[in-house]
Design an enzyme around this catalytic site. Structure first.
Site, PDB file in Angstrom:
ATOM      1  N   HIS A  59       0.851  -1.207   0.000  1.00 35.51           N
ATOM      2  CA  HIS A  59       0.000   0.000   0.000  1.00 35.51           C
ATOM      3  C   HIS A  59       0.881   1.249   0.000  1.00 35.51           C
ATOM      4  O   HIS A  59       1.191   1.816   1.038  1.00 35.51           O
ATOM      5  CB  HIS A  59      -0.947   0.014   1.197  1.00 35.51           C
ATOM      6  N   HIS A  79       1.748   5.142  -2.174  1.00 34.96           N
ATOM      7  CA  HIS A  79       1.326   6.169  -3.136  1.00 34.96           C
ATOM      8  C   HIS A  79       2.597   6.921  -3.532  1.00 34.96           C
ATOM      9  O   HIS A  79       2.857   8.027  -3.053  1.00 34.96           O
ATOM     10  CB  HIS A  79       0.307   7.122  -2.510  1.00 34.96           C
ATOM     11  N   LYS A  82      -8.222  -0.778  -7.374  1.00 33.23           N
ATOM     12  CA  LYS A  82      -8.376  -0.228  -6.014  1.00 33.23           C
ATOM     13  C   LYS A  82      -9.724   0.482  -5.945  1.00 33.23           C
ATOM     14  O   LYS A  82     -10.088   1.216  -6.873  1.00 33.23           O
ATOM     15  CB  LYS A  82      -7.241   0.775  -5.744  1.00 33.23           C
ATOM     16  N   HIS A 125     -10.040   0.156   0.091  1.00 32.83           N
ATOM     17  CA  HIS A 125      -9.932   1.064   1.228  1.00 32.83           C
ATOM     18  C   HIS A 125     -11.210   0.894   2.039  1.00 32.83           C
ATOM     19  O   HIS A 125     -12.313   1.047   1.498  1.00 32.83           O
ATOM     20  CB  HIS A 125      -9.787   2.504   0.706  1.00 32.83           C
ATOM     21  N   HIS A 152      -6.500  -0.688   5.672  1.00 36.46           N
ATOM     22  CA  HIS A 152      -6.759   0.062   6.916  1.00 36.46           C
ATOM     23  C   HIS A 152      -7.571  -0.766   7.926  1.00 36.46           C
ATOM     24  O   HIS A 152      -7.067  -1.150   8.960  1.00 36.46           O
ATOM     25  CB  HIS A 152      -7.428   1.421   6.664  1.00 36.46           C
ATOM     26  N   ASP A 193       0.764   3.017   3.419  1.00 36.28           N
ATOM     27  CA  ASP A 193       0.154   4.292   3.004  1.00 36.28           C
ATOM     28  C   ASP A 193       1.222   5.382   2.851  1.00 36.28           C
ATOM     29  O   ASP A 193       0.911   6.579   2.947  1.00 36.28           O
ATOM     30  CB  ASP A 193      -0.933   4.756   3.979  1.00 36.28           C
TER      31      ASP A 193
HETATM   32 ZN   LIG Z   1      -3.758   4.820   0.749  1.00 34.95          ZN
END
Ligand SMILES: [Zn+2]
Length: 435
Positions: A95, A97, A216, A257, A277, A346
């Site tokens: 995960h 970005h 996603k 998510h 999460h 994240d």
């Molecule tokens: Zn994320």
């Protein structure tokens, strides 16, 4: 904070340059083997740490692991001395970005072009690789900048990990994956917004058309988005089923998510491959995830980082507080109940390159054994990505994605925050031990 670390990486690279040059000196010459002379080699399946081993690398793959005594150097071979280190498979973060920066100023978010985000991604890809993460799954990027970053890495234009990418994440109008910062006059919408069965089917197909390896979605509200509720489910069960069915039919895994319990449950029942999460996970969702073999991707270190260093706009602050007070207790309970875990961070919400801090949370806050924590970042992550034949363990035939630390990572997982050696696909990107 990043300056000191950056300098260390830079020095390591300078030191390793001579070594890289000697290993790949002449394109015309037959490619020799690289012999990695290891102090110990960690088998992440069993926890065995065999001493005095040599990993034999040819091209981009591992060809064998054998006792150093039994692997003399042959003509054309090069050797790398890692006798003071423990070698283990390159880590995987499912995960990230990479095309995002750590910056909570909403004008920054609105004013960053796709081209700029790709350049940001090129910087972050290098930082992530040098931190020992040789593979990432990138779950959410504007304008398909992640597709171009993946392709640029594969073409050798920029340095970075192996990537699977999602492009823009699917979400409902006004949801976590929409863009809600401006009033209606600006008609601003997230690239993955789709409502209703036909629209989500079209969006899955479009996302794959433009280069996504993985789909996603945003199943619930989120923290870093304006005006939505992390506990509220966003897609309906019927929409989720349509998304997963199309993605799987077209050979793509899916990641959701999801903070709220209903969204976690519905995404799981729809057949999603991973819940990202999982903050409000409850016993009903835990039971369903175990039945379906769904992975949980906790992204837990970001709470610690946020409490120390995060300065959020007011409309994110309360949501971050609310999620933070329940998330770790709930995740710890889910792990104890036997839900499968793959490591995700994240990264972008906090600075790239700190990914290995997540392992420390799993061991020292969630009570995982160090080997189990390392498996979330190797075997489990590889399984979730469908890349078990390529990454996740040191075995003949897999990519030569190999990292090394000084000391025993099974005694102290925080050693992985200071990786001394990084090889990806047979090329050395970092070697702090080089003379
Ligand atoms: Zn994320």
């Amino acid at each position: 904070m990043t300056v000191g670390r950056g300098l260390g990486v830079f020095c390591g690279l300078l030191l390793s340059f001579g070594l890289m040059a000697s290993a790949f000196a002449d394109d015309a010459a037959p490619v020799g083997r690289i012999l990695l002379r290891a102090g110990h080699v960690l088998d992440v399946k069993t926890g065995t740490e065999a001493a005095n081993q040599t990993i034999i690398v040819s091209g981009d793959k591992i060809v064998a692991i054998a006792a150093t005594d039994a692997t003399p150097k042959q003509a054309g071979d090069s050797e790398i001395d890692l006798k003071s280190m423990t070698l283990l498979p390159g880590l995987i973060d499912v995960h990230t970005h990479l095309t995002g920066d750590t910056n909570f100023d909403y004008y920054h978010e609105l004013s960053t072009s796709v081209a700029k985000s790709a350049l940001i991604g090129a910087r972050n890809a290098k930082v992530t690789l040098e931190a020992g993460f040789t593979t990432v799954r990138n779950v959410g990027a504007d304008g398909y900048a992640d597709v171009d970053l993946r392709d640029a890495i594969n073409e050798g234009l920029v340095v970075g990990p192996h990537m699977q990418v999602s492009g823009p994440p699917l979400g409902i109008t006004g949801g976590h994956c929409d863009e809600n910062l401006l009033p209606i006059a600006y008609h601003l919408q997230g690239g993955g917004v789709a409502d209703g069965i036909e629209a989500v089917q079209h969006k899955v197909r479009e996302t794959i058309k433009y280069g996504a390896d993985v789909i996603k979605i945003c199943a619930t509200g989120g923290v870093l988005s304006k005006g939505d509720d992390p506990q509220a489910s966003q897609y309906t069960l019927e929409e989720l089923k349509a998304i997963v069915a199309d993605a799987h039919r077209l050979g793509r895994k899916t990641a959701a998510h999801a903070h709220g319990a209903q969204g976690i449950l519905w995404a799981t029942l729809a057949g999603i491959d991973s819940i990202e999460h999982g903050s409000y996970i409850n016993d009903e969702a835990i039971t369903a995830m175990k039945q379906h073999g769904t992975y949980l991707v906790p992204t837990a270190y970001l709470i610690d980082w946020m409490q120390q260093s995060g300065h959020l706009p007011e409309f994110y602050q309360q949501k971050m507080h609310d999620v933070s007070v329940v998330e770790k207790t709930n995740i710890k309970h889910a792990i104890a109940a036997g839900v499968k875990v793959a490591l995700g961070t994240d990264a972008a919400v906090y600075p790239h390159g700190l990914n290995a801090h997540e392992l420390d949370v799993y061991v020292n806050q969630f009570g995982m054994k160090p080997l189990a924590a390392l498996q979330t970042a190797t075997l489990n992550a590889a399984d979730l990505m469908g890349w078990t034949d390529k990454v996740g363990s040191l075995e003949a035939g897999k990519w030569a994605d190999i990292i090394a630390v000084v000391g025993d990572p099974l005694k102290d997982v925080t050693l992985l925050q200071n990786v001394a050696f990084v090889m990806k696909a047979g090329t050395v990107y970092k070697n702090s031990a080089a003379p």
